[in-house]
Design a protein around this motif. Structure first.
Motif, PDB file in Angstrom:
ATOM      1  N   PHE A  99     -41.832 -39.175  59.231  1.00 56.57           N
ATOM      2  CA  PHE A  99     -43.264 -39.136  58.966  1.00 56.57           C
ATOM      3  C   PHE A  99     -43.649 -40.176  57.933  1.00 56.57           C
ATOM      4  CE2 PHE A  99     -47.395 -37.655  58.790  1.00 56.57           C
ATOM      5  CZ  PHE A  99     -47.769 -37.322  57.511  1.00 56.57           C
ATOM      6  N   ILE A 100     -42.848 -40.253  56.848  1.00 51.03           N
ATOM      7  CA  ILE A 100     -43.188 -41.201  55.800  1.00 51.03           C
ATOM      8  C   ILE A 100     -43.078 -42.630  56.320  1.00 51.03           C
ATOM      9  CG2 ILE A 100     -42.495 -42.035  53.541  1.00 51.03           C
ATOM     10  CD1 ILE A 100     -41.664 -39.287  52.819  1.00 51.03           C
ATOM     11  N   ILE A 101     -42.023 -42.903  57.087  1.00 52.42           N
ATOM     12  CA  ILE A 101     -41.887 -44.256  57.626  1.00 52.42           C
ATOM     13  C   ILE A 101     -43.043 -44.559  58.567  1.00 52.42           C
ATOM     14  CG2 ILE A 101     -40.455 -45.746  59.051  1.00 52.42           C
ATOM     15  CD1 ILE A 101     -38.066 -44.330  58.050  1.00 52.42           C
ATOM     16  N   TYR A 102     -43.409 -43.579  59.389  1.00 50.78           N
ATOM     17  CA  TYR A 102     -44.496 -43.838  60.322  1.00 50.78           C
ATOM     18  C   TYR A 102     -45.792 -44.118  59.584  1.00 50.78           C
ATOM     19  CZ  TYR A 102     -47.775 -43.688  64.011  1.00 50.78           C
ATOM     20  OH  TYR A 102     -48.766 -44.043  64.863  1.00 50.78           O
ATOM     21  N   VAL A 103     -46.059 -43.364  58.529  1.00 50.40           N
ATOM     22  CA  VAL A 103     -47.313 -43.588  57.793  1.00 50.40           C
ATOM     23  C   VAL A 103     -47.324 -44.971  57.169  1.00 50.40           C
ATOM     24  CG1 VAL A 103     -48.572 -42.863  55.755  1.00 50.40           C
ATOM     25  CG2 VAL A 103     -47.854 -41.194  57.394  1.00 50.40           C
ATOM     26  N   SER A 120     -40.033 -58.667  53.313  1.00 49.00           N
ATOM     27  CA  SER A 120     -38.715 -58.165  52.950  1.00 49.00           C
ATOM     28  C   SER A 120     -38.723 -56.654  52.887  1.00 49.00           C
ATOM     29  CB  SER A 120     -38.252 -58.762  51.625  1.00 49.00           C
ATOM     30  OG  SER A 120     -39.020 -58.261  50.574  1.00 49.00           O
ATOM     31  N   PHE A 121     -39.867 -56.039  52.529  1.00 52.27           N
ATOM     32  CA  PHE A 121     -39.933 -54.578  52.568  1.00 52.27           C
ATOM     33  C   PHE A 121     -39.775 -54.082  53.986  1.00 52.27           C
ATOM     34  CE2 PHE A 121     -40.813 -50.465  51.147  1.00 52.27           C
ATOM     35  CZ  PHE A 121     -41.763 -49.880  51.941  1.00 52.27           C
ATOM     36  N   GLY A 122     -40.447 -54.742  54.926  1.00 53.43           N
ATOM     37  CA  GLY A 122     -40.351 -54.285  56.304  1.00 53.43           C
ATOM     38  C   GLY A 122     -38.962 -54.431  56.863  1.00 53.43           C
ATOM     39  N   TRP A 123     -38.348 -55.602  56.672  1.00 52.92           N
ATOM     40  CA  TRP A 123     -37.059 -55.839  57.302  1.00 52.92           C
ATOM     41  C   TRP A 123     -35.899 -55.284  56.512  1.00 52.92           C
ATOM     42  CZ3 TRP A 123     -36.579 -57.184  62.146  1.00 52.92           C
ATOM     43  CH2 TRP A 123     -37.632 -57.826  62.769  1.00 52.92           C
ATOM     44  N   LYS A 124     -35.940 -55.412  55.191  1.00 50.82           N
ATOM     45  CA  LYS A 124     -34.747 -55.046  54.426  1.00 50.82           C
ATOM     46  C   LYS A 124     -34.741 -53.605  53.985  1.00 50.82           C
ATOM     47  CE  LYS A 124     -34.358 -59.550  52.327  1.00 50.82           C
ATOM     48  NZ  LYS A 124     -34.409 -60.185  51.014  1.00 50.82           N
ATOM     49  N   VAL A 125     -35.896 -52.943  53.966  1.00 48.15           N
ATOM     50  CA  VAL A 125     -35.922 -51.561  53.486  1.00 48.15           C
ATOM     51  C   VAL A 125     -36.226 -50.608  54.632  1.00 48.15           C
ATOM     52  CG1 VAL A 125     -37.128 -49.961  51.978  1.00 48.15           C
ATOM     53  CG2 VAL A 125     -36.564 -52.220  51.177  1.00 48.15           C
ATOM     54  N   LEU A 126     -37.327 -50.885  55.373  1.00 43.44           N
ATOM     55  CA  LEU A 126     -37.756 -49.882  56.351  1.00 43.44           C
ATOM     56  C   LEU A 126     -36.850 -49.840  57.563  1.00 43.44           C
ATOM     57  CD1 LEU A 126     -41.620 -49.859  56.442  1.00 43.44           C
ATOM     58  CD2 LEU A 126     -40.053 -48.213  55.514  1.00 43.44           C
ATOM     59  N   ILE A 168     -52.396 -40.774  66.442  1.00 44.68           N
ATOM     60  CA  ILE A 168     -51.011 -40.750  66.934  1.00 44.68           C
ATOM     61  C   ILE A 168     -50.135 -39.990  65.947  1.00 44.68           C
ATOM     62  CG2 ILE A 168     -49.066 -42.144  67.637  1.00 44.68           C
ATOM     63  CD1 ILE A 168     -50.983 -44.339  68.262  1.00 44.68           C
ATOM     64  N   ALA A 169     -50.338 -40.229  64.657  1.00 46.21           N
ATOM     65  CA  ALA A 169     -49.526 -39.526  63.656  1.00 46.21           C
ATOM     66  C   ALA A 169     -49.760 -38.027  63.732  1.00 46.21           C
ATOM     67  CB  ALA A 169     -49.851 -40.046  62.250  1.00 46.21           C
ATOM     68  N   ILE A 170     -51.023 -37.638  63.925  1.00 47.99           N
ATOM     69  CA  ILE A 170     -51.318 -36.212  64.006  1.00 47.99           C
ATOM     70  C   ILE A 170     -50.653 -35.609  65.233  1.00 47.99           C
ATOM     71  CG2 ILE A 170     -53.153 -34.548  64.307  1.00 47.99           C
ATOM     72  CD1 ILE A 170     -54.989 -36.444  62.922  1.00 47.99           C
ATOM     73  N   THR A 171     -50.733 -36.313  66.370  1.00 49.67           N
ATOM     74  CA  THR A 171     -50.155 -35.762  67.592  1.00 49.67           C
ATOM     75  C   THR A 171     -48.646 -35.644  67.493  1.00 49.67           C
ATOM     76  OG1 THR A 171     -51.874 -36.982  68.714  1.00 49.67           O
ATOM     77  CG2 THR A 171     -50.206 -35.960  70.072  1.00 49.67           C
ATOM     78  N   MET A 178     -41.679 -48.563  63.205  1.00 48.72           N
ATOM     79  CA  MET A 178     -42.558 -47.579  63.830  1.00 48.72           C
ATOM     80  C   MET A 178     -41.904 -47.016  65.072  1.00 48.72           C
ATOM     81  SD  MET A 178     -46.271 -48.239  65.440  1.00 48.72           S
ATOM     82  CE  MET A 178     -47.531 -47.899  64.286  1.00 48.72           C
ATOM     83  N   GLY A 179     -41.374 -47.916  65.919  1.00 50.18           N
ATOM     84  CA  GLY A 179     -40.710 -47.433  67.125  1.00 50.18           C
ATOM     85  C   GLY A 179     -39.507 -46.555  66.808  1.00 50.18           C
ATOM     86  N   LEU A 180     -38.736 -46.949  65.781  1.00 48.15           N
ATOM     87  CA  LEU A 180     -37.562 -46.158  65.433  1.00 48.15           C
ATOM     88  C   LEU A 180     -37.940 -44.779  64.938  1.00 48.15           C
ATOM     89  CD1 LEU A 180     -35.330 -48.822  63.704  1.00 48.15           C
ATOM     90  CD2 LEU A 180     -34.939 -47.705  65.867  1.00 48.15           C
ATOM     91  N   SER A 181     -39.038 -44.684  64.163  1.00 43.90           N
ATOM     92  CA  SER A 181     -39.401 -43.358  63.676  1.00 43.90           C
ATOM     93  C   SER A 181     -39.971 -42.514  64.788  1.00 43.90           C
ATOM     94  CB  SER A 181     -40.384 -43.472  62.515  1.00 43.90           C
ATOM     95  OG  SER A 181     -41.581 -44.043  62.955  1.00 43.90           O
ATOM     96  N   VAL A 182     -40.641 -43.162  65.762  1.00 47.09           N
ATOM     97  CA  VAL A 182     -41.156 -42.388  66.888  1.00 47.09           C
ATOM     98  C   VAL A 182     -40.007 -41.891  67.757  1.00 47.09           C
ATOM     99  CG1 VAL A 182     -42.443 -42.679  69.017  1.00 47.09           C
ATOM    100  CG2 VAL A 182     -43.434 -43.381  66.893  1.00 47.09           C
ATOM    101  N   LEU A 183     -38.908 -42.691  67.816  1.00 45.03           N
ATOM    102  CA  LEU A 183     -37.741 -42.298  68.610  1.00 45.03           C
ATOM    103  C   LEU A 183     -37.154 -40.973  68.144  1.00 45.03           C
ATOM    104  CD1 LEU A 183     -35.581 -45.453  69.258  1.00 45.03           C
ATOM    105  CD2 LEU A 183     -36.483 -43.883  70.918  1.00 45.03           C
TER     106      LEU A 183
END
Lengths: 158, 326
Positions: free
Chosen positions: B199-203, B302-308, B254-257, B163-168
Motif C-alpha cells: 500500500f505504501i509503495i503504491y501510494v 535514484s529514489f525510484g530505482w534504487k529504493v522503491l 485504483i488504490a481504494i479498489t 507500481m506494477g510490482l506492488s499491484v502484483l
C-alpha cells in the motif's frame, strides 16, 4: 544505518502531523470589507486641518508643510487675517490649501513640521476616487467641521 | 441488446460529466485545504464558500487567446491534451462503484465494464498517459518544453515498475485479475492490513505517476523555465490541468479498489463509502502537497530505482512465499 533511515522516514510522518495540527487552528485572515483591522493610533492616513477649541483654524499659512513635503503634494496660499474676523490666531491664515492625494506618500513629515499642530494625519485609509480631479483635496474637504472631529484633542498645544 | 448499449452509453456519459465536474471542483477543494493548512481561508468570494470559483476559472481560461506557436508539429500539438484527458477519463471504465442495483426495471451494475483482466488493462492505460506529456513536450518546438516533457516522461515510466510490482502482490493474494473478484475478496478484511508495504509503495508511486508533490518537478519547471505545457494556453491548458486532477481521482480510485475494499463498508451502501474513501485520499494528496518540498530530479530517479524497486521486489518475494506456504 537502518535506524537512521527509519528515523528519517518517521520524521516525515511527524511533519505531516504537525501540518495537520495547523488545520485546526483559527486562520489569521481578516475578511476585509466585512471586518477591518483596528489600526494603531499613530497610523498615517488621511490629512485633517485641525482647529482650536474656539473654532479658529490652527493653520497660520506658514507653508512649512509644503516646503518639507518630499513629493511636493501640498499647495498653500497664505493671506492676511482680517482683524475683525480672524481665521486663525496669528496674522496669516491659509486662504487656499490643497493636497494632491495622488502625490502624497503619507510620510507624516508635514505633521512633524507644522509649528501649530494644524495638519495631522488621521487613521482613514480607504481613499479611492474615480478620476484625478476628485483626489485633489481642497481646504473644505480637509478642514474639520468642528474642533475634535479628526480625533485629536483640540486643547493640545501642538 | 439495444437496452444494453443505451445503458452503457448513459453510464459513460454520466461518469464522464461527473468526472469533469469533479475535476474542476477538486481544484477548489485543493485550494481550500491548502489554505487551511497555511492558516488562511481559501477562495470564498465568488459564490457561497467559493463554490462558483471553478466556473469563474473555467470562463477565464476559455476566453483566452487560441494560439499555435511557430513551427510546432500541428497534429501532435493539438492531439496531446486530448490524449491526456482521454486516458484520465478512460481509466474509470473498469472501476467498480458498487454492486448491482435495480433501476428502471433492470439490473444495472455500477461499473461500465467488468473485464476479467482489469489490472492489466489499467497498467497498460496508465502507461499510455505518458504519451500526452511526451507529445506535448516534443511538439512544442521549444527546448525547455522538450526537456520538461522528457523528465516527466522518464519519471512516470520509472515509477511504473514499483507500481506494477506492488499491484502484483494483490494479484497473488486474490489469484484473480478482475476488480470484482478483488473487491469481493476484501469482504472480511481489507488488503491494506495484510499488505501494508504494498500500500505504501503504491501510494508513493501514485504520487509520482500524477506528477504531484513531492514529485512535481515537471509541473514545477514551469515556475522556473519550461515544462511540457508552456506553449499551451487557454482551453488547451485547462484540458491538461483538468486531466491532472482527474488523474488524481483515478489513482485514488485504483488504490481504494485494490487496498481499501472498494465500495465495501458498513451496510455495503454502493457509492457512498467509495466517495468517503475517495475524499480521504484526495485529502491525503493535498496534505502531502502542503507539507513536503519537492524532490530534485536526480534524487527522484535514484529514489525510484534504487529504493522503491528493491523494496517492491523483496515485498513481492515475501508475499509469494506466504501465499505458497498458506
Amino acid at each position: 544505518m537502518m535506524k537512521k533511515t527509519l528515523l528519517k522516514v518517521l520524521s516525515m510522518f511527524s511533519g505531516l502531523l504537525i501540518v495537520l495540527k495547523y488545520m485546526f487552528k483559527k486562520p489569521v485572515t481578516i475578511s476585509y470589507p466585512e471586518k477591518k483591522r483596528k489600526l494603531p493610533l499613530r497610523s498615517r492616513g488621511r490629512h485633517y486641518l485641525t482647529k482650536w477649541e474656539d473654532n479658529k483654524e490652527r493653520c497660520v499659512g506658514c507653508e512649512l508643510c509644503a516646503i518639507v513635503c518630499p513629493s511636493q503634494a501640498i499647495y498653500v496660499k497664505p493671506a492676511q487675517n482680517n482683524p475683525e474676523d480672524p481665521n486663525s490666531h496669528g496674522e496669516r491664515y491659509a486662504s487656499d490649501f490643497q493636497i494632491n492625494m495622488l502625490r502624497c506618500i503619507f510620510c507624516g513629515y508635514c505633521e512633524e513640521a507644522c509649528p501649530t499642530g494644524a495638519i495631522i494625519l488621521g487613521n482613514e485609509y480607504e481613499l479611492s476616487g474615480y478620476d484625478r480631479e476628485s483626489l485633489i483635496y481642497t481646504k473644505d474637504m480637509l478642514t474639520e467641521k468642528f474642533p475634535g472631529e479628526s480625533g485629536r484633542d483640540p486643547k493640545r498645544e501642538i | 441488446m439495444l437496452a444494453d448499449v443505451i445503458e452503457i452509453i448513459v453510464k459513460g456519459l454520466v461518469l464522464a460529466l461527473l468526472l469533469l465536474g469533479a475535476g474542476a471542483y477538486l481544484t477548489l477543494l485543493e485550494r481550500i485545504f491548502l489554505a487551511w493548512f497555511q492558516l488562511r481561508i481559501g477562495p470564498n468570494r465568488v459564490g457561497p464558500w467559493g463554490l462558483l470559483q471553478p466556473i469563474a476559472d473555467g470562463i477565464k481560461l476559455i476566453s483566452k487567446e487560441r494560439f499555435q506557436p511557430l513551427g510546432v508539429n500541428k497534429f501532435a500539438y493539438w492531439l496531446a491534451p486530448g490524449i491526456s484527458l482521454f486516458i484520465a477519463l478512460f481509466v474509470f471504465s473498469v472501476i467498480p462503484f458498487g454492486d448491482n442495483v435495480h433501476l428502471f426495471g433492470r439490473e444495472i451494475s455500477l461499473r461500465i465494464a467488468d473485464i476479467n483482466v482489469a489490472i492489466v488493462f489499467l497498467l497498460a492505460f496508465s502507461s499510455l498517459a505518458v504519451y500526452g506529456i511526451v507529445l506535448a513536450g516534443w511538439a512544442s518546438n521549444d527546448r525547455y518544453s522538450l526537456l520538461g516533457g522528457l523528465r516527466g516522461t522518464a519519471q512516470m515510466i520509472s515509477y511504473e515498475i514499483p507500481m506494477g510490482l506492488s499491484v502484483l502482490t494483490i494479484i497473488l493474494a486474490t489469484g484473480s485479475l478482475s476488480f470484482t473478484d478483488i473487491v469481493n475478496a476484501q469482504r472480511d478484511h481489507w488488503f491494506v492490513w495484510t499488505n501494508p508495504v504494498s500500500f505504501i509503495i503504491y501510494v508513493m508511486t501514485a504520487f509520482a505517476e500524477t506528477n504531484r508533490s513531492p514529485f512535481d518537478l515537471p509541473e514545477a519547471e514551469h515556475e522556473l523555465t519550461g515544462g511540457y505545457h508552456t506553449e499551451y494556453g487557454g482551453l488547451k491548458f485547462s484540458i491538461f490541468f483538468l486531466s491532472e486532477y482527474i488523474n488524481i481521482l483515478a489513482v485514488s480510485s485504483i488504490a481504494i479498489t485494490l487496498f481499501l475494499g472498494g465500495w465495501l463498508g458498513p451496510w455495503d451502501i454502493p457509492v457512498l463509502w467509495f466517495l468517503v474513501k475517495l475524499f480521504l485520499f484526495v485529502f491525503l494528496f493535498v496534505w502531502v502537497r502542503a507539507t513536503m518540498p519537492r524532490f530534485r530530479y536526480n534524487q527522484l530517479m535514484s529514489f525510484g530505482w534504487k529504493v522503491l524497486v528493491p523494496i517492491a521486489t523483496i515485498n513481492l518475494i515475501i508475499t509469494a512465499y506466504f501465499t505458497m506456504v498458506r
